[in-house]
Design an enzyme around this catalytic site. Structure first.
Site, mmCIF file in Angstrom:
data_model
loop_
_atom_site.group_PDB
_atom_site.id
_atom_site.type_symbol
_atom_site.label_atom_id
_atom_site.label_comp_id
_atom_site.label_asym_id
_atom_site.label_seq_id
_atom_site.Cartn_x
_atom_site.Cartn_y
_atom_site.Cartn_z
ATOM 1 N N CYS A 116 45.333 31.867 36.416
ATOM 2 C CA CYS A 116 44.028 32.672 36.038
ATOM 3 C C CYS A 116 43.641 32.293 34.546
ATOM 4 O O CYS A 116 42.584 32.640 34.192
ATOM 5 C CB CYS A 116 44.369 34.018 36.131
ATOM 6 S SG CYS A 116 44.445 34.677 37.779
ATOM 7 N N HIS A 256 39.453 37.903 31.498
ATOM 8 C CA HIS A 256 39.811 37.680 33.112
ATOM 9 C C HIS A 256 39.878 38.955 33.905
ATOM 10 O O HIS A 256 40.359 39.727 33.390
ATOM 11 C CB HIS A 256 41.055 36.670 33.136
ATOM 12 C CG HIS A 256 41.724 36.703 34.549
ATOM 13 N ND1 HIS A 256 41.003 36.081 35.690
ATOM 14 C CD2 HIS A 256 42.837 37.121 34.902
ATOM 15 C CE1 HIS A 256 41.729 36.287 36.737
ATOM 16 N NE2 HIS A 256 42.672 36.644 36.503
ATOM 17 N N ASN A 286 39.553 39.706 41.851
ATOM 18 C CA ASN A 286 40.058 38.595 41.165
ATOM 19 C C ASN A 286 39.865 37.359 41.561
ATOM 20 O O ASN A 286 40.479 36.892 42.692
ATOM 21 C CB ASN A 286 41.732 38.942 40.984
ATOM 22 C CG ASN A 286 42.388 37.759 39.967
ATOM 23 O OD1 ASN A 286 41.636 36.726 39.714
ATOM 24 N ND2 ASN A 286 43.519 38.009 39.577
HETATM 25 O O1 UT7 Z 1 45.355 37.683 37.622
HETATM 26 C C1 UT7 Z 1 46.504 37.050 37.202
HETATM 27 C C2 UT7 Z 1 47.724 38.310 36.779
HETATM 28 N N1 UT7 Z 1 47.491 39.381 37.730
HETATM 29 C C3 UT7 Z 1 47.650 40.359 37.436
HETATM 30 O O2 UT7 Z 1 47.186 40.788 36.000
HETATM 31 C C4 UT7 Z 1 47.925 41.692 38.111
HETATM 32 C C5 UT7 Z 1 48.860 42.838 37.578
HETATM 33 N N2 UT7 Z 1 49.562 43.750 38.403
HETATM 34 C C6 UT7 Z 1 48.581 44.750 38.826
HETATM 35 O O3 UT7 Z 1 47.173 44.845 38.994
HETATM 36 C C7 UT7 Z 1 49.066 45.771 39.376
HETATM 37 O O4 UT7 Z 1 50.528 45.831 39.350
HETATM 38 C C8 UT7 Z 1 48.658 45.842 40.971
HETATM 39 C C9 UT7 Z 1 47.403 46.379 41.159
HETATM 40 C C10 UT7 Z 1 49.079 44.745 41.789
HETATM 41 C C11 UT7 Z 1 49.656 47.041 41.467
HETATM 42 O O5 UT7 Z 1 49.474 48.476 40.980
HETATM 43 P P1 UT7 Z 1 50.610 49.247 40.499
HETATM 44 O O6 UT7 Z 1 50.117 50.295 39.508
HETATM 45 O O7 UT7 Z 1 51.513 48.329 39.539
HETATM 46 O O8 UT7 Z 1 51.234 49.659 41.652
HETATM 47 P P2 UT7 Z 1 52.739 49.341 42.179
HETATM 48 O O9 UT7 Z 1 53.017 47.915 42.641
HETATM 49 O O10 UT7 Z 1 54.008 50.068 41.276
HETATM 50 O O11 UT7 Z 1 52.821 50.231 43.312
HETATM 51 C C12 UT7 Z 1 52.580 51.719 43.306
HETATM 52 C C13 UT7 Z 1 52.808 52.461 44.670
HETATM 53 C C14 UT7 Z 1 54.067 51.849 45.577
HETATM 54 O O12 UT7 Z 1 54.641 52.940 46.376
HETATM 55 P P3 UT7 Z 1 55.938 53.646 45.926
HETATM 56 O O13 UT7 Z 1 57.040 52.814 45.668
HETATM 57 O O14 UT7 Z 1 55.582 54.325 44.535
HETATM 58 O O15 UT7 Z 1 55.984 54.775 47.046
HETATM 59 C C15 UT7 Z 1 53.220 50.730 46.367
HETATM 60 O O16 UT7 Z 1 54.191 50.694 47.548
HETATM 61 O O17 UT7 Z 1 51.723 51.762 45.421
HETATM 62 C C16 UT7 Z 1 52.113 51.187 46.561
HETATM 63 N N3 UT7 Z 1 51.069 50.358 46.784
HETATM 64 C C17 UT7 Z 1 49.818 50.778 47.736
HETATM 65 N N4 UT7 Z 1 49.615 51.617 47.999
HETATM 66 C C18 UT7 Z 1 48.296 51.811 48.550
HETATM 67 C C19 UT7 Z 1 51.088 49.219 46.565
HETATM 68 N N5 UT7 Z 1 49.923 48.285 46.967
HETATM 69 C C20 UT7 Z 1 49.122 49.458 47.701
HETATM 70 C C21 UT7 Z 1 48.073 49.578 48.148
HETATM 71 N N6 UT7 Z 1 47.797 50.628 48.972
HETATM 72 N N7 UT7 Z 1 47.263 48.477 48.629
#
Ligand code: UT7
Length: 329
Positions: A116, A256, A286
């Site tokens: 990215c 980004h 993204n």
């Molecule tokens: O571009 C290059 C660099 N990349 C980035 O900068 C991206 C960095 N990361 C992110 O943007 C975020 O970490 C994400 C958007 C990918 C994920 O968000 P998060 O707030 O970190 O969520 P998480 O992965 O900790 O998940 C929280 C909860 C989980 O459930 P439990 O374990 O709390 O029950 C996940 O299973 O949300 C659940 N979850 C979803 N729920 C509904 C994960 N993905 C989804 C989804 N829909 N699509």
């Protein structure tokens, strides 16, 4: 002799017409519109559905539109740098294919792979080529067909990415506008959290790598989120500190577009009002190499000569940084 500065003198984007909305994703995986909007800010993303079209086709479309707008011949281009993680092939490089498609017969070309941060690194590299005095018309393209490495059964990643391309023209400037400073870093510790396992020399393609879904992007979002927020804030504040700048001196920050919450957190940490931050993640998601040029394309009419902007990115690797530009048109 006055120092040659290298300015952005044009920008154009290419966005494929097909759209995947959050509602469409609700049918494909266990997710919902509210979660996606609240956690990422994304409402829809564009996808290049035609299997016969690849990253170079999007890049070439952006470059051709840019040349037309500038009234330039492809024969005027000296160099094309393409930032991508979804090249048409391992080789030849995508920049060379773009040069062929647009008829840039007097150019050389190459790709930069920095996830990215690819466009950020490429724009500095392109500007330095112009500053050297050896090249006058350099095109930097950020292009990615992320849909080809996205696993549409993995809700943690398939909601994030879209396809697009953006291209800028960099030319010498006599008024001192252009690239003023850049600060860039890498740290291979990040490989663990954001990578594509298969296809390279470590895990060459086999039936097994396909069965194990190793040709799709993998991300452990949480550590990447933390590192991205810290990394972009660090890069922008380094640039501001060493150029004695305060938020009042900057017309726009161009981050980004990976997650609206990351962008908001960085703006808060640096005390930038959100109105001074270019944000279009809601429309495109993204698009990796394309996010920054797509923002510049959309905002260029709001900019005037001398306006200071800061580009900043964070990506797989880890790779991150920021660059300070004085706008030229
Ligand atoms: O571009 C290059 C660099 N990349 C980035 O900068 C991206 C960095 N990361 C992110 O943007 C975020 O970490 C994400 C958007 C990918 C994920 O968000 P998060 O707030 O970190 O969520 P998480 O992965 O900790 O998940 C929280 C909860 C989980 O459930 P439990 O374990 O709390 O029950 C996940 O299973 O949300 C659940 N979850 C979803 N729920 C509904 C994960 N993905 C989804 C989804 N829909 N699509």
């Amino acid at each position: 002799m006055p120092r040659i500065t290298a300015a952005i003198t044009g920008v154009h984007g290419f966005i494929p017409k097909d759209i995947i909305t959050n509602k469409d994703l609700e049918i494909m995986v266990d997710t919902n519109d509210e979660w996606i909007k609240a956690r990422t800010g994304i409402e829809e993303r564009h996808i290049l559905r035609d299997p016969n079209l690849a990253t170079s086709d999007m890049g070439a479309a952006a470059v051709m539109a840019l040349l037309e707008k500038k009234g330039m011949s492809p024969l005027d281009i000296d160099l094309i740098i393409c930032a991508t993680v979804t090249p048409d092939y391992f080789f030849p490089d995508t920049g060379t294919l773009i040069a062929y498609k647009v008829g840039a017969k007097n150019a050389f070309a190459y790709d930069i792979t920095a996830a990215c941060s690819g466009f950020l690194f490429s724009a500095t590299t392109g500007a330095k080529m112009v500053e050297s005095g050896s090249y006058k018309n350099v095109i930097v393209v950020g292009a990615d067909k992320m849909s080809t490495i996205t696993d549409y059964t993995d809700r943690a990643t398939c909601i994030l990415f879209g396809d697009a391309a953006g291209a800028i023209l960099i030319q010498p400037n006599e008024k001192g506008n252009g690239l003023l400073d850049s600060w860039m870093r890498v740290d291979g510790v990040g490989a663990e959290f954001l990578h594509m396992k298969g296809g390279g020399s470590r895990n060459p393609p086999t039936h097994e790598t396909v069965d194990k879904k190793m040709h799709f992007l993998y991300q452990d979002g949480k550590p990447v989120f933390k590192a991205a927020t810290k990394g972009m804030a660090e890069a922008v504040s380094e640039i501001m500190k060493r150029n004695n700048l305060s938020p009042d001196d900057i017309t726009y920050v161009v981050p980004h577009q990976a997650n609206l919450r990351i962008i908001q957190a960085v703006a808060d940490m640096l005390k930038f009002p959100i109105e001074k931050v270019m944000i279009n993640i809601q429309k495109y998601g993204n698009t990796t190499g394309a996010t920054i040029p797509l923002c510049l394309w959309e905002w260029q009419d709001k900019l005037k000569p001398g306006d200071k902007i800061i580009l900043t990115a964070f990506g797989g690797g880890y790779t991150w940084g920021a660059s300070l530009w004085s706008w030229a048109y």
